[in-house]
Scaffold this active site. Sequence first.
Site, PDB file in Angstrom:
ATOM      1  N   GLU A   1      42.847  27.987  46.109  1.00 18.44           N
ATOM      2  CA  GLU A   1      43.621  27.042  45.178  1.00 18.44           C
ATOM      3  C   GLU A   1      44.848  26.744  45.754  1.00 18.44           C
ATOM      4  O   GLU A   1      45.841  27.297  46.003  1.00 18.44           O
ATOM      5  CB  GLU A   1      43.989  28.205  44.061  1.00 18.44           C
TER       6      GLU A   1
ATOM      7  N   LYS B   1      39.825  50.997  37.067  1.00 20.73           N
ATOM      8  CA  LYS B   1      39.338  49.518  36.772  1.00 20.73           C
ATOM      9  C   LYS B   1      39.331  48.984  35.429  1.00 20.73           C
ATOM     10  O   LYS B   1      38.258  48.255  35.149  1.00 20.73           O
ATOM     11  CB  LYS B   1      37.788  49.738  37.531  1.00 20.73           C
TER      12      LYS B   1
ATOM     13  N   ASP C   1      39.571  47.337  46.919  1.00 18.88           N
ATOM     14  CA  ASP C   1      38.510  47.256  45.810  1.00 18.88           C
ATOM     15  C   ASP C   1      38.965  46.444  44.775  1.00 18.88           C
ATOM     16  O   ASP C   1      39.863  46.352  43.888  1.00 18.88           O
ATOM     17  CB  ASP C   1      38.651  48.573  44.951  1.00 18.88           C
TER      18      ASP C   1
ATOM     19  N   HIS D   1      49.146  20.654  39.507  1.00 20.08           N
ATOM     20  CA  HIS D   1      47.617  21.023  39.845  1.00 20.08           C
ATOM     21  C   HIS D   1      46.772  19.579  39.987  1.00 20.08           C
ATOM     22  O   HIS D   1      45.849  19.696  40.669  1.00 20.08           O
ATOM     23  CB  HIS D   1      47.184  21.457  38.529  1.00 20.08           C
TER      24      HIS D   1
END
Length: 307
Positions: A2, A137, A212, A302
């Site tokens: 990005e 999570k 993770d 952007h």
Amino acid sequence: TEGALVASVNRGYSVINRCGGCTVRVIEDKMTRAPVFKTSSVVEAIKLKHWILENFQRIKEVAESTTRHGRLISIHPVVVVGRYVYPRFAYSTGDAMGMNMVTIATEKACKFIEEEVAKEGIRARTVALSGNLCVDKKPSGVNMIEGRGKSIVAEVFLEEEVVRRYLKTTSKAIEQVNLYKNLIGSAAANSMGFNAHYANIIGAIFLATGQDEAHIVEGSIGITVAEAEEDGLYFSVTLPDVPLGTVGGGTRVETQRECLEMLGCRGSGKALKFAEIVGGAVLAGELSLLGALASGDLARAHAQLGR
């Protein structure tokens, strides 16, 4: 992948460096596992809760017998729901993120609890080693308040001249964007992420360094503070829930290991340093995005730099 995000975070770094750098502290450090026990009634559940609290030292010895590095810090809170009991075990895990470590330790502790309370006539059975009070999570209020993994605070003070010259806006405008977007807007959405985009930076660093990736959702919660003062802007990010490590797991993968080495954060004794770098990176990204929103440059950036 990005372009606008890379450029934006780099701009944040540049602005922070022009103002003498930032301050970052790890204010809590623990990994949690919360099993669920089933008893025969709420009366038994309360007895089990009190037994766990009164026998913490015995449980600690059993849990720590499974690991060289893990230390049981606390069992808090111990929640009773009907006849079910959810004790939240919190451990220090050294330089490892520590989920495997605390899972193994808690399993042994659960077996010990079942055997010992049975001697006192309390019937308790471990239904699941994770009862979701961990909370692993998933974004959650308990992690927002109690913390999980590394709890990080990063702050910087920006001179007004620097804000105007390099962020193309004012301290007051950034304060207002933060209030209306990150605080009021997030409250209206019932969000636990009172911030603009912590997950962008957490996600990039986690993928690059072998963390993770499912814990990115936990790293997305937290609070951004922006306060305009007479001579500039006080700006901070508070990340209560950032599980990370510099040993074990994906940190052993070749490319991810190399990224940690580039940061000077591979191996033992480096986890707190790594957490501070993550906090500084999130601070830079958050500052630059709020600056772009305040100046009206977000869409243009952007369009020029790509997604």
